[in-house]
Design a protein around this motif. Sequence first.
Motif, PDB file in Angstrom:
ATOM      1  N   THR A 112       0.840  -1.195   0.000  1.00 36.71           N
ATOM      2  CA  THR A 112       0.000   0.000   0.000  1.00 36.71           C
ATOM      3  C   THR A 112       0.873   1.243   0.000  1.00 36.71           C
TER       4      THR A 112
ATOM      5  N   ARG B 257      -1.929  -5.022  -5.491  1.00 39.00           N
ATOM      6  CA  ARG B 257      -3.123  -5.566  -4.868  1.00 39.00           C
ATOM      7  C   ARG B 257      -2.804  -6.769  -3.990  1.00 39.00           C
TER       8      ARG B 257
ATOM      9  N   THR C  21      -4.221   6.873   1.352  1.00 42.21           N
ATOM     10  CA  THR C  21      -3.705   5.514   1.245  1.00 42.21           C
ATOM     11  C   THR C  21      -4.381   4.793   0.087  1.00 42.21           C
ATOM     12  N   THR C  22      -3.569   4.229  -0.795  1.00 36.68           N
ATOM     13  CA  THR C  22      -4.083   3.496  -1.954  1.00 36.68           C
ATOM     14  C   THR C  22      -3.267   2.221  -2.143  1.00 36.68           C
ATOM     15  N   PRO C  23      -3.841   1.198  -2.765  1.00 39.04           N
ATOM     16  CA  PRO C  23      -3.062  -0.017  -3.049  1.00 39.04           C
ATOM     17  C   PRO C  23      -2.064   0.228  -4.175  1.00 39.04           C
TER      18      PRO C  23
ATOM     19  N   LYS D  64       1.037   5.395   0.946  1.00 35.73           N
ATOM     20  CA  LYS D  64       0.487   6.540   1.668  1.00 35.73           C
ATOM     21  C   LYS D  64       1.224   7.774   1.199  1.00 35.73           C
TER      22      LYS D  64
END
Length: 409
Positions: free
Chosen positions: A321, A334, A329-331, A323
């Motif tokens: 992930t 995955r 916060t995003t992947p 930040k």
Amino acid sequence: MSCKQLVLDDDQRFALMKFRRSVQDVIQSNHNDAFLVRWLRARSWNAEAAEKMLRQSMKWRLQWEVETKLKDWIPPEAIQLYYPSGICGFDKDGAPIIVVPFAGLDIVGLLHSVSRQDLIRTTIQILERVLKMAAETGANNVLVIFDMDGFSLRQYAWRPAGEFIIALLQMYEANYPEILKSCYIINAPRVFAIAFNVVKKFLNEYTISKIQIFKKDPKKWKAAILSNVAPDQLPKHFGGELEDPDGNPRYVTKINQGGKVPKSFYTKKLDENSLSQDREYVTAVIKKGDKITLDFVVEEEGSFLRWEFRTEDHDIRFGITLKDADGNTTPAVRHGRVSSHQIDENGVLACQAPAIYTVTFDNTYSLLRNKKIHYCVYVAPPINKINILPTEEESDLSCLPEKVATLGL
């Protein structure tokens, strides 16, 4: 190719102008309107989305050294002998014709004989070669024939094999959008429908629309192919006139048929000698219901997060992930289960900065088993900060910008 030849409407012309202005700093002199339109079509004519896609692909090309070392790279002998594909000629519009005897792909044997990175490098070389040929004829696209005669799903029950095929599909979609003119999948057995239902989830609608699937009915698929290809550009096996000096109708002098990889090509077992030895590896036991998280602060734009790991006996859930400076916060990769107990898991991710990247090895889904893992994760500096060429071991860590091996079949 001009905008007029491309037959664009007013909105599309405007999107093309906007896109060209936004990517002036990364495109090259040979990136004409036809090249740019490929990326716009792949993102439904959204110039901002197309810019993001193209810039990510440019980073990917740096990671794989497409414009430099890869041009002169020579694949291992096992690939040269057993990677099924070849270029036999051009269609009536000048598009190169790639023939893939897919049943000759012994993916299990190849993955036991060479690294996944070498197989990806080989695929990139083939795509780059045919695109160069297409540019020389002004075609800007390619025609592909997949011969599925003898295809079996058996080897794809081995999870790393399925994962690798999906990784190739996503690499293609992310970095070679809209290059397919036509794809003929011929001699497809009934079981192929199961495989294609999985595969098409990773292809966009444009690509799927170019695919024609034929059962074992030579009259129909030969007529379809010959409607676009002159006989003197096609092997006799597919209804054309080309053959080898000895009369072989499959034209094996140009089209590698692949085949079963002899075990003499197999390398040492993956758990004996496949992890790189030039960096320190950490060994840990992740208890059942628990996980390990590793935070990496990235301060320089253009840095790369690299990883390599293996587990003993069982799989693990892996993901990354991001930040950013605004706290969002995003992947980045995955989260999903990977079969790192069967084949080493490795990859590289182009990083944005400043940002914090969190790598997670997750065993919370397992209520019965602890998992033993050996891993090496680190941030590499931007390419322009590296004073020497990477070692072969470091090169082998290169992988897709968005890891897809977590998907499985």
